[in-house]
Scaffold this motif. Sequence first.
Motif, mmCIF file in Angstrom:
data_model
loop_
_atom_site.group_PDB
_atom_site.id
_atom_site.type_symbol
_atom_site.label_atom_id
_atom_site.label_comp_id
_atom_site.label_asym_id
_atom_site.label_seq_id
_atom_site.Cartn_x
_atom_site.Cartn_y
_atom_site.Cartn_z
ATOM 1 N N MET A 1 0.848 -1.201 0.000
ATOM 2 C CA MET A 1 0.000 0.000 0.000
ATOM 3 C C MET A 1 0.889 1.260 0.000
ATOM 4 O O MET A 1 1.878 1.316 0.713
ATOM 5 N N ASN A 2 0.497 2.217 -0.833
ATOM 6 C CA ASN A 2 1.276 3.455 -0.912
ATOM 7 C C ASN A 2 1.092 4.322 0.328
ATOM 8 O O ASN A 2 0.003 4.420 0.870
ATOM 9 N N LYS A 3 2.183 4.963 0.714
ATOM 10 C CA LYS A 3 2.118 5.884 1.860
ATOM 11 C C LYS A 3 2.788 7.184 1.463
ATOM 12 O O LYS A 3 3.718 7.189 0.659
ATOM 13 N N GLU A 11 4.696 9.728 -2.663
ATOM 14 C CA GLU A 11 3.922 8.510 -2.412
ATOM 15 C C GLU A 11 4.890 7.348 -2.611
ATOM 16 O O GLU A 11 5.433 7.176 -3.704
ATOM 17 N N THR A 13 5.937 3.090 -1.935
ATOM 18 C CA THR A 13 5.555 1.741 -1.524
ATOM 19 C C THR A 13 6.756 1.201 -0.759
ATOM 20 O O THR A 13 7.860 1.169 -1.302
ATOM 21 N N SER A 14 6.517 0.813 0.495
ATOM 22 C CA SER A 14 7.673 0.377 1.267
ATOM 23 C C SER A 14 7.453 -0.959 1.949
ATOM 24 O O SER A 14 6.448 -1.184 2.608
ATOM 25 N N ASP A 15 8.413 -1.858 1.748
ATOM 26 C CA ASP A 15 8.433 -3.094 2.528
ATOM 27 C C ASP A 15 9.638 -3.065 3.448
ATOM 28 O O ASP A 15 9.982 -4.055 4.064
ATOM 29 N N CYS A 40 10.857 4.812 4.757
ATOM 30 C CA CYS A 40 10.764 5.257 3.362
ATOM 31 C C CYS A 40 11.975 4.736 2.574
ATOM 32 O O CYS A 40 13.113 4.919 3.007
ATOM 33 N N ASP A 49 2.563 3.092 10.313
ATOM 34 C CA ASP A 49 1.961 1.854 9.825
ATOM 35 C C ASP A 49 1.085 1.249 10.922
ATOM 36 O O ASP A 49 1.582 0.819 11.955
#
Length: 200
Positions: A1-3, A11, A13-15, A40, A49
Amino acid sequence: MNKLCPCCLKEVTSDKIKNKTEQYEVKGQKITIMARVKTCPECGEELWDDKLDSENLLKAYNSYRSKNKLLLPDEIKSIRQKYGLTQSSFAKILGLGEKTITRYENGSLQDEGQNNLILMVERADNFIVLWEKNKHLLQRPEIDKTEKIVASLLQTNIKKSLISIHLDIPKKRTPIINLVNDSFSLCYPGDSCHPNALQH
Ligand SMILES: [Zn+2]
């Protein structure tokens, strides 16, 4: 999910997750845990999160629980399940609000008094005191189900204590089991015993 990263305002996407020590204040006590925090991928800034945040809070609560010798959510659940009761029925027997046990099993922090109440009913002989008082609040099928379970738990306890008595007895001194009403005591040959004592 974009943050949205608050630092680079992109914007993302982070894992990417980093571990860091975080301090929480739980009921006035400082609790330090190794928290998992999303970051980020562009600038390394920490990102909010929800899932990780509640995971970290639960970790802090569990650390507080172990420091203060409080039951863990799973331990509360297993005490309830031991009696085959739903969360709301278990709460009714203990005289707690209907949603209280649900909240505790989901991770809310119990206070000391309610913790001790649940801890006490872990023993079936304590449980039946509150059971007899409050079982009228439950439906008949649930009452029947739990009574069977409690009866079998109590029987198991009696068997266990009889076995431990047998194991503790030195071989040369075979005792006589002395039955008086529903209780029993042990006499040894040569001692003055109850006339109805059974030779064992
Ligand atoms: Zn960033």
